[in-house]
Design a protein around this motif. Structure first.
Motif, mmCIF file in Angstrom:
data_model
loop_
_atom_site.group_PDB
_atom_site.id
_atom_site.type_symbol
_atom_site.label_atom_id
_atom_site.label_comp_id
_atom_site.label_asym_id
_atom_site.label_seq_id
_atom_site.Cartn_x
_atom_site.Cartn_y
_atom_site.Cartn_z
ATOM 1 N N TYR A 91 48.967 5.984 31.303
ATOM 2 C CA TYR A 91 49.578 4.899 32.054
ATOM 3 C C TYR A 91 48.745 3.631 31.899
ATOM 4 O O TYR A 91 47.524 3.693 31.826
ATOM 5 C CB TYR A 91 49.620 5.222 33.554
ATOM 6 N N GLU A 142 56.455 9.816 35.669
ATOM 7 C CA GLU A 142 55.434 10.831 35.914
ATOM 8 C C GLU A 142 55.793 12.161 35.258
ATOM 9 O O GLU A 142 54.917 12.955 34.930
ATOM 10 C CB GLU A 142 55.292 11.015 37.428
ATOM 11 N N LYS A 143 57.085 12.393 35.056
ATOM 12 C CA LYS A 143 57.494 13.665 34.448
ATOM 13 C C LYS A 143 57.237 13.695 32.948
ATOM 14 O O LYS A 143 57.248 14.750 32.342
ATOM 15 C CB LYS A 143 58.984 13.905 34.691
ATOM 16 N N ALA A 148 47.267 10.856 32.360
ATOM 17 C CA ALA A 148 47.923 11.688 33.379
ATOM 18 C C ALA A 148 46.924 12.713 33.919
ATOM 19 O O ALA A 148 46.927 13.021 35.118
ATOM 20 C CB ALA A 148 49.142 12.379 32.781
ATOM 21 N N LEU A 185 58.886 5.397 38.815
ATOM 22 C CA LEU A 185 57.601 6.087 38.731
ATOM 23 C C LEU A 185 57.756 7.601 38.763
ATOM 24 O O LEU A 185 57.073 8.311 38.035
ATOM 25 C CB LEU A 185 56.680 5.623 39.866
ATOM 26 N N TYR A 244 49.303 6.463 43.799
ATOM 27 C CA TYR A 244 48.233 5.812 43.018
ATOM 28 C C TYR A 244 48.563 4.333 42.830
ATOM 29 O O TYR A 244 47.727 3.458 43.005
ATOM 30 C CB TYR A 244 48.091 6.513 41.667
ATOM 31 N N TYR A 245 49.814 4.092 42.470
ATOM 32 C CA TYR A 245 50.275 2.721 42.225
ATOM 33 C C TYR A 245 50.122 1.878 43.490
ATOM 34 O O TYR A 245 49.605 0.767 43.451
ATOM 35 C CB TYR A 245 51.749 2.765 41.782
ATOM 36 N N LEU A 264 44.733 10.999 36.381
ATOM 37 C CA LEU A 264 45.499 10.750 37.599
ATOM 38 C C LEU A 264 45.542 12.014 38.447
ATOM 39 O O LEU A 264 45.332 11.986 39.656
ATOM 40 C CB LEU A 264 46.921 10.303 37.244
ATOM 41 N N GLU A 265 45.798 13.109 37.766
ATOM 42 C CA GLU A 265 45.887 14.407 38.436
ATOM 43 C C GLU A 265 44.593 14.705 39.190
ATOM 44 O O GLU A 265 44.601 15.154 40.324
ATOM 45 C CB GLU A 265 46.151 15.473 37.385
ATOM 46 N N THR A 283 50.309 11.166 43.763
ATOM 47 C CA THR A 283 51.447 10.992 42.871
ATOM 48 C C THR A 283 51.245 9.661 42.175
ATOM 49 O O THR A 283 50.422 8.841 42.590
ATOM 50 C CB THR A 283 52.764 10.936 43.655
ATOM 51 N N LEU A 284 52.020 9.448 41.141
ATOM 52 C CA LEU A 284 51.939 8.164 40.450
ATOM 53 C C LEU A 284 52.242 7.041 41.437
ATOM 54 O O LEU A 284 51.602 5.998 41.433
ATOM 55 C CB LEU A 284 52.927 8.161 39.280
ATOM 56 N N GLU A 285 53.194 7.309 42.325
ATOM 57 C CA GLU A 285 53.570 6.277 43.284
ATOM 58 C C GLU A 285 52.436 5.977 44.259
ATOM 59 O O GLU A 285 52.116 4.813 44.504
ATOM 60 C CB GLU A 285 54.832 6.691 44.044
#
Ligand code: ATP
Length: 306
Positions: free
Chosen positions: A206, A200-201, A220, A196, A295-296, A223-224, A291-293
């Protein structure tokens, strides 16, 4: 924006036990994006990529490529706009990078028209000479696999766990390659990954998959915005901080005698200026956010997957 890939309520059922590897999977991959497909082991990511490539037939639902339905009569030529590396790269370990690429062009029935040196250079394999693929590092093999998937100049590239098992430099090289595909060749890239932090980079979009079903799609940028960005500060006097932020209508939470979390759009520089004015010293400041993590973990409610 036109979608390169649209999957709608896709299902894939396996075997006598009627196991549903895909069960209500819907994804929208707009042209020109890097789409990260995320989900725990067994969520159906590889199955989705295999179905989209035409390696397996869907059991229900459907998908279209640039608006052409998968069972439409024009799907044949449209499929040639796809390139893929699914599971391991399909390279011959006894051949050099150049020979592998030549073989790929032959298999596809394509004239190579001098593309191979460019592709080798693009993959950073221009100087591998007589070295056989079996002696390549994992990263080199992955890059060769991607170069092979680029034979014929596809518009959509499907990559199944392209960062798996790579060392840090290998990850950077593959990541750079993916970013250049989008920037220089205007390609759309669909990547499944467990990594992740790396995803994310590079990803702009997603899709979260669980038990064969799409749980959510998000960009993204969304998400931000979705998460509460916060500044965590340690200060000389948390009471001064509280008064100063309250007076300015900035959300905060006092965490301990000298720590606070500050929410909203305030930047570290603005916060420093406000506190300096009030005579409150910042001893440490840390910026964090969704972060994506995180959020996940919130979305899937499960353990972390690195
Ligand atoms: P991973 O991250 O572990 O690769 P994944 O999300 O890619 O997982 P898939 O490989 O698509 O998941 O598998 C989804 C489910 O379908 C798994 O439970 C798998 O065991 C099952 N499955 C996949 N292929 C077959 C098959 N040919 N026959 C029966 N079951 C299968």
């Amino acid at each position: 924006m036109e979608n390169a890939l649209t999957a709608t309520d896709l299902s894939k059922v396996y075997g006598r036990k009627q196991f549903r590897a895909l069960d209500g999977c819907s994804v929208n991959v707009p042209v020109g994006v890097i789409y990260g497909l995320i989900g725990p082991n067994g969520a159906g990511k590889t199955t989705l990529l295999r179905v989209v490539c035409g390696l397996q037939r869907p059991s229900g639902g459907g998908y279209s490529l640039w608006g052409v339905p998968h069972d439409g009569k024009n799907i044949g030529p449209v499929r040639r706009r796809l390139g893929a590396v699914i599971e391991a790269p399909a390279l011959d370990p006894h051949m050099t990078a150049r020979e592998n690429l030549r073989r790929q062009y032959r298999i596809l029935g394509l004239p190579d028209e001098g593309d191979i040196p460019d592709l080798l250079a693009f993959a950073g394999l221009g100087d591998t000479g007589k070295k056989k693929a079996r002696d390549f590092s994992l990263g080199m093999r992955q890059r060769l696999g991607i170069a092979m998937a680029l034979a014929g100049g596809p518009d959509l590239l499907l990559l199944d766990e392209p960062l798996n098992g790579l060392d840090p430099q290998g990850v950077i090289d593959v990541r750079e390659m993916i970013l250049r595909l989008r920037a220089e060749r205007r390609m759309t890239v669909l990547i499944s990954s467990h990594n992740l932090g790396e995803l994310e980079k590079i990803a702009t979009h997603y899709g979260f998959l669980e038990k064969g079903r799409t749980v959510r799609e998000i960009t993204a940028a969304e998400l931000e915005k979705s998460g509460e960005r916060r500044l965590r500060v340690t200060v000389s006097d948390v009471n001064i901080l509280a008064r100063a932020l309250y007076a300015r209508g900035i959300d905060y939470r006092v965490l301990s005698g000298n720590e606070a979390a500050v929410y909203g759009a305030v930047t570290p520089v603005e916060l420093s200026a406000i506190l300096a004015k009030e005579g409150c010293e910042i001893l440490s400041l840390e910026e964090s956010g969704e972060t994506l993590e995180s959020y996940y973990v919130n979305l899937m409610g499960g353990e972390k997957h690195a």
